[in-house]
Design an enzyme around this catalytic site. Structure first.
Site, short mmCIF file in Angstrom:
data_model
loop_
_atom_site.label_atom_id
_atom_site.label_comp_id
_atom_site.label_asym_id
_atom_site.label_seq_id
_atom_site.Cartn_x
_atom_site.Cartn_y
_atom_site.Cartn_z
N HIS A 293 43.82 2.43 51.18
CA HIS A 293 44.57 1.49 50.20
C HIS A 293 45.23 0.46 50.67
CE1 HIS A 293 46.04 0.26 46.12
NE2 HIS A 293 47.07 -0.19 46.88
N HIS B 40 45.59 -4.20 51.24
CA HIS B 40 45.09 -5.54 50.64
C HIS B 40 45.05 -6.63 51.49
CE1 HIS B 40 46.44 -3.78 46.92
NE2 HIS B 40 47.50 -3.35 47.49
N ARG C 120 38.70 -2.39 39.96
CA ARG C 120 40.23 -1.82 39.80
C ARG C 120 40.60 -2.33 38.23
NH1 ARG C 120 45.49 -4.09 43.10
NH2 ARG C 120 46.51 -1.62 42.89
N HIS D 30 48.17 5.31 43.28
CA HIS D 30 49.80 5.65 43.76
C HIS D 30 50.17 6.70 42.57
CE1 HIS D 30 49.33 2.13 45.85
NE2 HIS D 30 49.48 1.08 44.92
N ASP E 228 49.01 0.58 51.92
CA ASP E 228 49.59 -0.32 50.81
C ASP E 228 50.04 -1.63 51.39
OD1 ASP E 228 49.96 -1.09 48.14
OD2 ASP E 228 52.17 -0.57 48.60
O1 0GZ Z 1 53.13 -2.29 42.49
C1 0GZ Z 1 52.94 -3.31 42.68
O2 0GZ Z 1 53.36 -4.35 42.72
C2 0GZ Z 1 51.27 -3.57 43.49
C3 0GZ Z 1 50.56 -4.90 43.19
C4 0GZ Z 1 49.38 -4.95 43.57
C5 0GZ Z 1 48.52 -5.89 43.30
O3 0GZ Z 1 49.26 -7.16 43.15
O4 0GZ Z 1 47.38 -6.07 43.36
O5 0GZ Z 1 48.85 -3.57 44.31
C6 0GZ Z 1 49.40 -2.55 44.24
O6 0GZ Z 1 48.55 -1.50 44.96
C7 0GZ Z 1 50.69 -2.54 43.97
#
Ligand code: 0GZ
Length: 293
Positions: free
Chosen positions: A27, A29, A120, A176, A244
């Site tokens: 996980h 990004h 997602r 999460h 994350d």
């Molecule tokens: O809790 C968050 O702010 C968050 C945001 C994003 C997203 O913006 O995709 O992804 C995550 O896994 C967690």
């Protein structure tokens, strides 16, 4: 929206824990780079660039072999940045997309060719404007073979989402853990509700991630370790782990990624649990062709 934010540590420590060879950060990004991949007009935060070169450098620094890149909400339904990162990874990354539910079957197939293995659905109101369950169900019914659905929600809407999630005809992966209040402890109401949900189907997976988001007491995240270790032990064949990174929206409490990796032996204390968490389980979802049936 004004200033671009930085939500990641500039100089994360080297973890004391060494992940096993082949470990997957399942996980993470990428953000941008914005000049090539502009953020969505509907984005709720505007980050600095955190592109694939930074992600792969972190992967190597932390001792991981592969990444699963989850489309971040700031990129909306344009998956170009995620696809570009996968393309640059030499086969060491796969991904999860966010799509307009009206996407064509041909475009879904193109995402598969680009390394995407799931979509997602995000139910956090602070991240997305709307989450149309009927449209989500329709697209979930025509995903490429082998794909799954990743769902991000907060603990207070777990029950409300049950009929919707029960109707999804492919495996589910819960981001999460559905954001339980870990300070309630391993037998608290949120963990109990999440276990009941996991027990309702044997194809619900979850990510034992984000002590930084979920532990109200902060580092060293003792409440997270206490609440999550029993869950990992009891559902050891369906749990994933990830950093994350770059920690969207965590600019006020940026975690040290090395310290996050050092949580792994606290939630998965044996070599066997660690192998399942970091290799066997994510391989089944993201690189099934490499696993022995
Ligand atoms: O809790 C968050 O702010 C968050 C945001 C994003 C997203 O913006 O995709 O992804 C995550 O896994 C967690």
């Amino acid at each position: 929206m004004s200033d671009r934010i930085i939500s990641w540590h500039g100089n994360p420590s080297k973890p004391l824990y060494t992940p096993p060879p082949g470990a997957i950060d399942a996980h993470c990004h990428v953000f941008g780079p914005m000049a090539d991949f502009p953020f969505s007009a509907k984005a709720k935060y505007l980050p600095e660039d955190a592109g694939p070169d930074m992600l792969f450098a972190l992967r190597d620094h932390l001792g991981f072999a592969r990444n699963v890149i989850v489309q971040a909400s700031c990129h909306g339904t344009d998956n170009s940045a995620t696809l570009e990162a996968i393309a640059k990874s030499n086969g060491k990354a796969r991904g999860v997309a966010v799509v307009d539910p009206a996407i064509s079957d041909a475009d879904l197939a193109a995402l598969h060719d680009g390394g995407i293995r799931g979509i997602r659905f995000n139910f956090l109101k602070r991240l997305v404007d709307d989450a149309p369950k009927d449209k989500f169900l329709e697209v979930a019914s025509r995903l490429p073979v082998g794909w799954h659905v990743v769902i991000y929600f907060e603990a207070d809407i777990l029950e409300e989402l049950r009929p919707f999630m029960d109707a999804i005809p492919v495996p589910l992966v819960i981001d999460h853990m559905g954001r339980p209040d870990v300070s309630q402890g391993p037998d608290g109401a949120d963990m109990k509700a999440f276990r009941t949900f996991l027990d309702s189907r044997d194809d619900i997976w979850f990510k034992a991630t984000c002590p930084d988001r979920l532990d109200p007491n902060g580092a060293p995240w003792n409440a997270f370790a206490d609440a999550v270790a029993p869950l990992v032990a009891d559902y050891q064949d369906r749990v994933l782990w990830g950093t994350d990174w770059p920690h969207p929206n965590m600019q006020d409490a940026i975690p040290d990624d090395g310290h996050l990796v050092d949580m792994i032996p606290r939630i998965a204390p044996t070599a066997e649990l660690q192998r399942k968490l970091l290799i066997d389980n994510p391989m089944k979802l993201y690189w099934p062709e490499e696993t022995i049936a």
